[in-house]
Design a protein around this motif. Structure first.
Motif, PDB file in Angstrom:
ATOM      1  N   ALA A   1      47.367  45.072  35.894  1.00 30.66           N
ATOM      2  CA  ALA A   1      46.310  46.053  36.135  1.00 30.66           C
ATOM      3  C   ALA A   1      45.295  46.049  34.999  1.00 30.66           C
ATOM      4  N   THR A   2      45.793  45.870  33.780  1.00 29.93           N
ATOM      5  CA  THR A   2      44.883  45.808  32.630  1.00 29.93           C
ATOM      6  C   THR A   2      44.035  44.544  32.674  1.00 29.93           C
TER       7      THR A   2
ATOM      8  N   ARG B   1      38.149  44.233  39.073  1.00 29.30           N
ATOM      9  CA  ARG B   1      37.990  43.084  39.962  1.00 29.30           C
ATOM     10  C   ARG B   1      38.421  43.427  41.381  1.00 29.30           C
ATOM     11  N   PRO B   2      37.653  43.014  42.391  1.00 30.58           N
ATOM     12  CA  PRO B   2      38.129  43.150  43.773  1.00 30.58           C
ATOM     13  C   PRO B   2      39.306  42.188  43.993  1.00 30.58           C
TER      14      PRO B   2
ATOM     15  N   ALA C   1      52.035  31.103  34.757  1.00 29.91           N
ATOM     16  CA  ALA C   1      50.622  31.337  34.469  1.00 29.91           C
ATOM     17  C   ALA C   1      50.175  32.697  34.963  1.00 29.91           C
ATOM     18  N   SER C   2      49.278  33.334  34.228  1.00 27.24           N
ATOM     19  CA  SER C   2      48.691  34.607  34.629  1.00 27.24           C
ATOM     20  C   SER C   2      47.198  34.412  34.859  1.00 27.24           C
TER      21      SER C   2
ATOM     22  N   ARG D   1      51.375  46.342  45.269  1.00 25.92           N
ATOM     23  CA  ARG D   1      50.847  47.381  44.379  1.00 25.92           C
ATOM     24  C   ARG D   1      49.581  46.936  43.661  1.00 25.92           C
ATOM     25  N   VAL D   2      49.388  45.643  43.505  1.00 23.42           N
ATOM     26  CA  VAL D   2      48.219  45.134  42.791  1.00 23.42           C
ATOM     27  C   VAL D   2      47.001  45.050  43.712  1.00 23.42           C
ATOM     28  N   ALA D   3      47.224  44.651  44.979  1.00 25.97           N
ATOM     29  CA  ALA D   3      46.106  44.404  45.904  1.00 25.97           C
ATOM     30  C   ALA D   3      45.939  45.579  46.864  1.00 25.97           C
TER      31      ALA D   3
END
Length: 452
Positions: A252-253, A258-259, A321-322, A343-345
């Motif tokens: 999240a950070t 960002r969309p 990878a991130s 939870r992210v999207a």
């Protein structure tokens, strides 16, 4: 060593970041609810199993008890307590499965569940869950009942079977008629056997009606008002999936502002149109990120190949990878960490639905996490669920890469995405308290019998 695709020798799309090894999530595990407070005498709250009772039960995974003379096509009855759920209405099968999974989660290793219904009803595999076709109407159910020897019965909707229910009552099996529906109590043949119906209804120990009309009909048929209450339907959607909270905070950070949209579980045939939709989205919002979760290893390989061939800036999550600031696509590992991605999207395209012949994807996990849902036209395996979500405004169908990109473009507006997500969540969580209380009734009856 993390692998990152790059668009030039000096531009990288991923940053190295240590993180826990991803672990597969279960398909749709039920949440453990604490809603155990009864609101009437019809249902009573469950009591937690004591250590002494747990110590006397068979260990999880122990071999089931064998029945030497079991009827053909029946697996051995498992050892210990067995709850029986009968679901005669295929449209309510999902709710029946969620009730079964809730019971299994609350009494893990101490309880098995038998789920019966029409012979063509699907069954989601789960440890401790046994699916069986209902005994043919008109045949003596003694072999079925004596083999399974259920300790409690939850009969859903209606469509009552006099012979089967009479056999259950003769064996002193506690019985609950749950989410009783008015239409399921109106079979034409019942009008010819009103006296039989009136004798049958009072054999239930408790009644949960979906509507006021159903409750009034049950009362007219002889249900004891003290055992009758209006609870609404059972929950169809599942609870929240597990996730790594620290990893969620880190992402999240990194992705603030960002969309983001998720496509899952993407088949090999769907990779190209989904990337085409992402390409169109990048022209509308250049920082948009696609999280692409493949359906299987073949889809993962196809996605990696196309991402490289088409010059995308992407990162492979399974390699550690991130996503960096320039990352356009995050390629997830097949079948893992869906609790994190949901939870992210805020927007999710549910795949296995763009190509003719595909069955679609269960929408309830995404809906339960508050995602605005898009899907293709081929969802025959979950048509009832998508219909409910669409009617509530929580899901929208698209037919191609162009229409997917247009729908995503409209959902760039946070207000529109939030409205769809809220509607989807309401549908997915409706009936959760009723499911908890019915599960509590079952557990209380098993404890009263001393089998749990």
């Amino acid at each position: 060593m993390p692998t990152c695709a790059t668009s030039s020798p000096t531009s990288t799309s991923c940053a190295k970041a240590p993180r826990p090894t991803p672990r597969p999530d279960p398909a749709c595990p039920p949440h453990r609810s604490v809603l155990r407070r009864p609101v009437s005498t019809a249902l009573s709250a469950p009591v937690a199993p004591t250590r002494a009772r747990m110590a006397t039960r068979a260990a999880p995974g122990a071999a089931p008890a064998m029945t030497a003379d079991r009827p053909p096509e029946m697996p051995p009855r498992p050892a210990g307590a067995l709850a029986w759920i009968h679901c005669p209405d295929p449209a309510r099968r999902k709710a029946a499965e969620q009730l079964a999974l809730r019971l299994l989660a609350q009494e893990e290793g101490l309880l098995s569940v038998l789920l019966t219904g029409p012979s063509d009803a699907p069954c989601t595999p789960a440890p401790g869950l046994f699916c069986q076709s209902e005994p043919p109407e008109g045949e003596d159910p003694s072999g079925f009942l004596d083999h399974w020897h259920p300790d409690a019965l939850v009969w859903l909707s209606g469509y009552l079977r006099p012979t089967l229910l009479s056999g259950a009552r003769q064996r002193a099996i506690p019985m609950l008629l749950a989410e009783a529906e008015d239409h399921a109590l109106e079979e034409p043949r019942w009008r010819l056997r009103a006296s039989l119906t009136r004798r049958l209804i009072p054999t239930f120990d408790a009644f949960c009606a979906s509507t006021g009309n159903a409750a009034r009909r049950l009362a007219r048929l002889g249900a004891d008002p003290e055992k009758l209450e209006i609870t609404g339907p059972l929950q169809e959607g599942c609870g929240a999936l597990p996730f790594d909270a620290r990893l969620r905070e880190d992402l999240a950070t990194e992705l603030t502002g960002r969309p983001i949209w998720l496509a899952a579980p993407v088949t090999a045939e769907e990779v190209d149109p989904i990337l085409e939709a992402q390409r169109g989205m990048a022209r509308l919002a250049h920082r948009v990120l696609l999280i692409l979760s493949p359906a299987d290893e073949a889809a993962h390989a196809a996605a990696a190949r196309l991402l490289g061939d088409q010059g995308w800036r992407w990162c492979d999550w399974r390699e550690g990878a991130s996503p960096g600031e320039e990352t356009q696509v995050l390629l997830a590992e097949p079948g893992t960490e869906m609790g994190l991605w949901y939870r992210v999207a805020p927007v999710c395209f549910l795949a296995r639905s763009l190509v003719r012949g595909q069955p679609g994807t269960d929408p309830y996990p995404a809906a339960a996490h508050g995602a605005a849902i898009l899907h293709g036209p081929h969802v025959r395996g979950h048509l009832a669920a998508y219909t409910r979500l669409a009617q509530a405004g929580g899901a929208r169908s698209v037919r191609s890469a162009d229409s997917l990109q247009q729908a995503l473009g409209r959902l760039l507006s946070p207000d529109q995405a939030a409205a769809m997500a809220s509607a989807a969540w309401q549908v997915a969580t409706e009936g959760a308290e009723t499911t908890d209380r019915v599960a509590g009734w079952v557990i209380a009856r098993l404890e009263e019998k001393g089998v749990l």
